[in-house]
Design an enzyme around this catalytic site. Structure first.
Site, PDB file in Angstrom:
ATOM      1  N   GLY A  20     -19.977  26.749  31.338  1.00  0.00           N
ATOM      2  CA  GLY A  20     -18.553  26.867  31.063  1.00  0.00           C
ATOM      3  C   GLY A  20     -17.823  25.570  30.747  1.00  0.00           C
ATOM      4  N   CYS A  66     -28.006  19.993  22.404  1.00  0.00           N
ATOM      5  CA  CYS A  66     -28.230  18.748  23.129  1.00  0.00           C
ATOM      6  C   CYS A  66     -29.693  18.329  22.932  1.00  0.00           C
ATOM      7  CB  CYS A  66     -27.868  18.887  24.604  1.00  0.00           C
ATOM      8  SG  CYS A  66     -28.737  20.214  25.435  1.00  0.00           S
TER       9      CYS A  66
HETATM   10  N1  SAM Z   1     -21.748  25.767  26.254  1.00  0.00           N
HETATM   11  C1  SAM Z   1     -22.248  25.631  27.598  1.00  0.00           C
HETATM   12  C2  SAM Z   1     -21.398  24.629  28.350  1.00  0.00           C
HETATM   13  O1  SAM Z   1     -20.749  23.791  27.717  1.00  0.00           O
HETATM   14  O2  SAM Z   1     -21.357  24.687  29.583  1.00  0.00           O
HETATM   15  C3  SAM Z   1     -23.721  25.294  27.612  1.00  0.00           C
HETATM   16  C4  SAM Z   1     -24.543  26.323  26.868  1.00  0.00           C
HETATM   17  S1  SAM Z   1     -26.284  26.122  26.959  1.00  0.00           S
HETATM   18  C5  SAM Z   1     -26.538  24.760  25.938  1.00  0.00           C
HETATM   19  C6  SAM Z   1     -26.853  27.459  26.020  1.00  0.00           C
HETATM   20  C7  SAM Z   1     -26.669  28.835  26.620  1.00  0.00           C
HETATM   21  O3  SAM Z   1     -27.175  29.807  25.701  1.00  0.00           O
HETATM   22  C8  SAM Z   1     -27.409  29.064  27.933  1.00  0.00           C
HETATM   23  O4  SAM Z   1     -26.505  29.391  28.946  1.00  0.00           O
HETATM   24  C9  SAM Z   1     -28.366  30.213  27.636  1.00  0.00           C
HETATM   25  O5  SAM Z   1     -28.502  31.125  28.712  1.00  0.00           O
HETATM   26  C10 SAM Z   1     -27.710  30.883  26.447  1.00  0.00           C
HETATM   27  N2  SAM Z   1     -28.686  31.651  25.609  1.00  0.00           N
HETATM   28  C11 SAM Z   1     -30.014  31.751  25.759  1.00  0.00           C
HETATM   29  N3  SAM Z   1     -30.533  32.583  24.826  1.00  0.00           N
HETATM   30  C12 SAM Z   1     -29.516  33.023  24.083  1.00  0.00           C
HETATM   31  C13 SAM Z   1     -29.420  33.902  22.973  1.00  0.00           C
HETATM   32  N4  SAM Z   1     -30.479  34.492  22.440  1.00  0.00           N
HETATM   33  N5  SAM Z   1     -28.193  34.131  22.483  1.00  0.00           N
HETATM   34  C14 SAM Z   1     -27.102  33.549  23.004  1.00  0.00           C
HETATM   35  N6  SAM Z   1     -27.149  32.690  24.041  1.00  0.00           N
HETATM   36  C15 SAM Z   1     -28.330  32.424  24.567  1.00  0.00           C
END
Ligand code: SAM
Length: 438
Positions: A111, A229
């Site tokens: 988040g 990232c």
């Molecule tokens: N934006 C967040 C933040 O600033 O705190 C970090 C996001 S993290 C880099 C990516 C997220 O994408 C993870 O929470 C993961 O569970 C989710 N994710 C995994 N597979 C996914 C999919 N197929 N479609 C959408 N989201 C996915």
């Protein structure tokens, strides 16, 4: 570190490879972003909770010492700031949400970026904050609640389910894609253990599926920011190239922010337009690209019809609040918002502010009602507490304090920390068990 990974980095960085290796041993970059829905820069500086260095990215984002431990402070509990490293704040600066925008954060947990978007929306417009993983979606929910966000819908769906429902409705979409996390190797050793070239390729494939969906939600003229990232070109410039090849309605724009450095040319992706941050650029690893949808059809989200509330909820709200919002009751839970939307088959975890629940014909308020930044200054029943009382309250103890009978918000140094129920001389503690500090 994995030898194959190092070979790839050497190939990418050439003369700078040794600088990268040296930077791996430097202290980790840590950051703090003030939550302007609840706090301001002067109050942060006066609080002296930690040392800080301003950043060029935003007046609200500071570098803080690696050893800072702020996650258990009362200011953190009050949602006055979010611990977010500077490069992780860059994507939302590029997205540049404005009050009134409809914004989708498609991959949102835990988040950091959603709470940053919400503060830029200033309670106006709508944030749809989605997380596919149900456990991570709960963490997202609690961070949005702590930061006092009121104009968000928190959803827990796959992009393939959510995006068709939002088709043509959003001004902006952030795709902070799940990735191989090469820029996070210092922070999450698991990302390093999981690394393989096959994993990079699998991530790239998944990212392409996600951006295919994300494109749909934009109105014509709408903006997409894609970020990761990781350093892998397959997951960054090549995804942008794929997007431009397969969606001629999209164009790559120059990044509005000049942090880090330019990226690499790859097919239709012009490296000069995207931004990369390496460890040597004084941030943890990051990639950001900004795109625009040139054409398409704009649509509007369907509004949800609201109905009259249970009388116990009506009397609670009248007794506690001098501010009017729309309300809905779903499965005995009462929500407040400026507007409610019908997201059909999408799994909605929260819409607006969860005010509370009807249990056995009585109204039981929820912590979100008392952590809302929008409602700050509008509560009619507040009890202020001293430092010692705040410690007791946070440990789950009752407060021996006279206060008008009934529910009351508990305030410490100008911001609510929770609520309780008073019988006139004792305030019973209603802070949710998961938020108590032992
Ligand atoms: N934006 C967040 C933040 O600033 O705190 C970090 C996001 S993290 C880099 C990516 C997220 O994408 C993870 O929470 C993961 O569970 C989710 N994710 C995994 N597979 C996914 C999919 N197929 N479609 C959408 N989201 C996915």
């Amino acid at each position: 570190m994995n030898e194959q990974f190092l070979l790839r980095m050497k190939d990418m960085l050439k003369d700078e490879f040794d600088d990268y290796l040296k930077a791996m041993d430097d202290p980790m970059h840590k950051g703090l972003r003030i939550n302007t829905l609840k706090w301001d820069v002067d109050s942060f500086k006066n609080s002296q909770i930690c040392e800080y260095t301003p950043t060029s990215l935003s007046e609200f984002v500071f570098e803080i010492p690696e050893e800072s431990k702020l996650g258990k402070t009362i200011e953190h509990h009050q949602g006055l700031f979010y611990l977010q490293e500077v490069s992780a704040c860059s994507a939302v600066e590029v997205l540049d949400p404005k009050p009134g925008d409809f914004v989708l954060d498609l991959c949102a947990a835990p988040g950091g970026k959603s709470t940053q978007i919400a503060m830029k929306l200033e309670h106006q417009g709508l944030l749809i904050s989605n997380e596919i993983d149900s456990q991570r979606a709960q963490i997202l929910l609690s961070n949005c609640e702590r930061c006092g966000i009121s104009n968000a819908i928190i959803t827990n769906s796959a992009p393939e389910v959510l995006c068709p429902v939002l088709e043509g409705c959003m001004d902006k979409v952030l795709v902070d894609a799940p990735c191989s996390g090469e820029g996070m190797f210092r922070k999450h050793s698991k990302a390093m253990e999981d690394w393989s070239e096959a994993h990079v390729k699998a991530c790239a494939l998944r990212q392409k599926r996600i951006v295919d969906e994300a494109v749909k939600v934009l109105k014509p003229g709408g903006i997409m920011v894609y970020s990761t990232c990781t350093y892998a070109i397959e997951e960054n410039e090549e995804v942008i190239d794929y997007l431009l090849q397969n969606h001629p309605e999209m164009e790559l724009l120059e990044s509005t922010e000049r942090f880090g450095r330019a990226g690499f040319d790859s097919g239709k992706c012009e490296g000069s337009k995207v931004r990369r941050i390496f460890l040597m650029d004084k941030g943890e690893g990051h990639f950001v690209a900004r795109l625009r949808k040139k054409e398409g059809t704009a649509k509007e989200l369907k509004k949800l019809r609201t109905a009259s509330l249970h009388k116990a909820a009506v009397s609670f709200l009248k007794d506690q609040l001098d501010y009017e919002l729309k309300s809905v009751m779903i499965n005995d839970k009462v929500y407040l918002a400026e507007e409610f939307y019908d997201l059909k088959k999408v799994r909605v975890l929260r819409q607006g502010i969860l005010a509370g629940e009807i249990i056995k014909e009585r109204f039981e308020p929820h912590q979100h009602f008392y952590s809302s930044a929008l409602l700050e200054g509008h509560y009619l029943k507040i009890t202020s507490c001293s430092h010692d009382e705040m410690i007791k309250y946070m440990q789950g103890e009752q407060l021996n304090k006279s206060s008008p009978k009934g529910f009351t918000g508990i305030e410490y140094q100008g911001h609510l920390i929770g609520f309780g129920k008073s019988d006139g001389t004792i305030i019973k503690n209603r802070l949710p068990k998961g938020l108590r500090q032992r």
